[in-house]
Design a protein around this motif. Structure first.
Motif, PDB file in Angstrom:
ATOM      1  N   GLU A 134       9.764  70.274  86.588  1.00  0.00           N
ATOM      2  CA  GLU A 134       8.572  70.736  86.222  1.00  0.00           C
ATOM      3  C   GLU A 134       8.258  72.196  86.761  1.00  0.00           C
ATOM      4  N   THR A 135       8.859  72.672  87.871  1.00  0.00           N
ATOM      5  CA  THR A 135       8.904  73.979  88.138  1.00  0.00           C
ATOM      6  C   THR A 135       9.503  74.920  87.284  1.00  0.00           C
ATOM      7  N   PHE A 186       3.850  67.950  96.372  1.00  0.00           N
ATOM      8  CA  PHE A 186       5.065  68.466  96.570  1.00  0.00           C
ATOM      9  C   PHE A 186       5.313  69.987  95.961  1.00  0.00           C
ATOM     10  N   GLN A 187       5.854  70.970  96.666  1.00  0.00           N
ATOM     11  CA  GLN A 187       6.139  72.207  95.734  1.00  0.00           C
ATOM     12  C   GLN A 187       7.467  72.638  96.078  1.00  0.00           C
ATOM     13  N   SER A 188       8.206  72.698  94.960  1.00  0.00           N
ATOM     14  CA  SER A 188       9.956  72.804  95.078  1.00  0.00           C
ATOM     15  C   SER A 188      10.052  74.029  95.754  1.00  0.00           C
ATOM     16  N   ALA A 189       9.095  75.079  96.012  1.00  0.00           N
ATOM     17  CA  ALA A 189       9.426  76.081  96.945  1.00  0.00           C
ATOM     18  C   ALA A 189       9.829  75.863  98.119  1.00  0.00           C
ATOM     19  N   TRP A 190       9.438  74.671  98.680  1.00  0.00           N
ATOM     20  CA  TRP A 190       9.723  74.307 100.209  1.00  0.00           C
ATOM     21  C   TRP A 190      11.375  74.145 100.316  1.00  0.00           C
ATOM     22  N   LEU A 191      12.057  73.783  99.236  1.00  0.00           N
ATOM     23  CA  LEU A 191      13.477  73.627  99.193  1.00  0.00           C
ATOM     24  C   LEU A 191      14.222  74.910  99.304  1.00  0.00           C
ATOM     25  N   LEU A 192      13.671  76.038  98.821  1.00  0.00           N
ATOM     26  CA  LEU A 192      14.349  77.261  98.733  1.00  0.00           C
ATOM     27  C   LEU A 192      15.043  77.685 100.158  1.00  0.00           C
ATOM     28  N   ASN A 193      14.562  77.605 101.266  1.00  0.00           N
ATOM     29  CA  ASN A 193      15.039  77.973 102.392  1.00  0.00           C
ATOM     30  C   ASN A 193      15.545  76.910 103.210  1.00  0.00           C
ATOM     31  N   GLU A 244      10.425  83.374  89.473  1.00  0.00           N
ATOM     32  CA  GLU A 244      11.464  84.244  89.571  1.00  0.00           C
ATOM     33  C   GLU A 244      12.839  84.084  89.362  1.00  0.00           C
ATOM     34  N   ALA A 245      13.391  84.672  88.642  1.00  0.00           N
ATOM     35  CA  ALA A 245      14.898  84.514  88.073  1.00  0.00           C
ATOM     36  C   ALA A 245      15.790  84.086  89.348  1.00  0.00           C
ATOM     37  N   ARG A 246      15.798  84.559  90.653  1.00  0.00           N
ATOM     38  CA  ARG A 246      16.368  84.422  91.778  1.00  0.00           C
ATOM     39  C   ARG A 246      15.868  82.896  92.274  1.00  0.00           C
ATOM     40  N   ASP A 247      14.823  82.428  92.378  1.00  0.00           N
ATOM     41  CA  ASP A 247      14.333  81.368  92.903  1.00  0.00           C
ATOM     42  C   ASP A 247      14.746  80.249  91.626  1.00  0.00           C
ATOM     43  N   ARG A 248      14.583  80.514  90.440  1.00  0.00           N
ATOM     44  CA  ARG A 248      15.038  79.986  89.352  1.00  0.00           C
ATOM     45  C   ARG A 248      16.393  79.442  89.604  1.00  0.00           C
ATOM     46  N   GLU A 249      17.373  80.234  89.640  1.00  0.00           N
ATOM     47  CA  GLU A 249      18.850  80.028  90.034  1.00  0.00           C
ATOM     48  C   GLU A 249      19.079  79.398  91.187  1.00  0.00           C
ATOM     49  N   GLN A 250      18.408  79.529  92.307  1.00  0.00           N
ATOM     50  CA  GLN A 250      18.488  78.807  93.385  1.00  0.00           C
ATOM     51  C   GLN A 250      17.901  77.267  93.332  1.00  0.00           C
ATOM     52  N   LEU A 251      16.717  77.222  92.649  1.00  0.00           N
ATOM     53  CA  LEU A 251      16.497  75.751  92.212  1.00  0.00           C
ATOM     54  C   LEU A 251      17.398  74.958  91.523  1.00  0.00           C
ATOM     55  N   GLN A 252      17.739  75.701  90.396  1.00  0.00           N
ATOM     56  CA  GLN A 252      18.929  75.100  89.327  1.00  0.00           C
ATOM     57  C   GLN A 252      20.131  74.754  90.357  1.00  0.00           C
TER      58      GLN A 252
END
Length: 108
Positions: A84-85, A52-59, A92-100
């Protein structure tokens, strides 16, 4: 060349999502193994979450995240993956905020 580059498996992922929400009445197992994100939608709870990759959730849209988070076991596995991610320095800061945001609103 276009940026960001389009995912060549967008359509397959869409079919996987349709299987996940049971829009497609028949199972389409012959597409398993081509791309992990499709496998996640298709297998859902039985998916190998080491892939699983957390990046899948971003969009993903809100209703998709809500649907994914309905199962408590899947919710916990994704929560661990996001955590973990977020502990990785190179996010990236933007991805970090979105994942949070995704973590606190859907998977906690």
């Amino acid at each position: 060349m276009m940026y960001p580059q389009r995912d060549p498996f967008d359509e397959l992922n869409q079919v996987g999502y349709w299987c996940f929400i049971k829009v497609l009445p028949e199972k389409i197992s012959e597409f398993l193994g081509y791309v992990d994100s499709f496998d996640f939608y298709y297998l859902y709870r039985e998916f190998n979450f080491h892939k699983f990759q957390s990046a899948w959730l971003l969009n993903l849209r809100r209703h998709v995240l809500e649907e994914i988070a309905k199962d408590t076991i899947v919710k916990e596995r994704i929560r661990l993956s996001i955590t973990e991610t977020l502990n990785e320095i190179q996010v990236e800061a933007r991805d970090r905020e979105q994942l949070q945001y995704i973590l606190t609103h859907y998977f906690c």
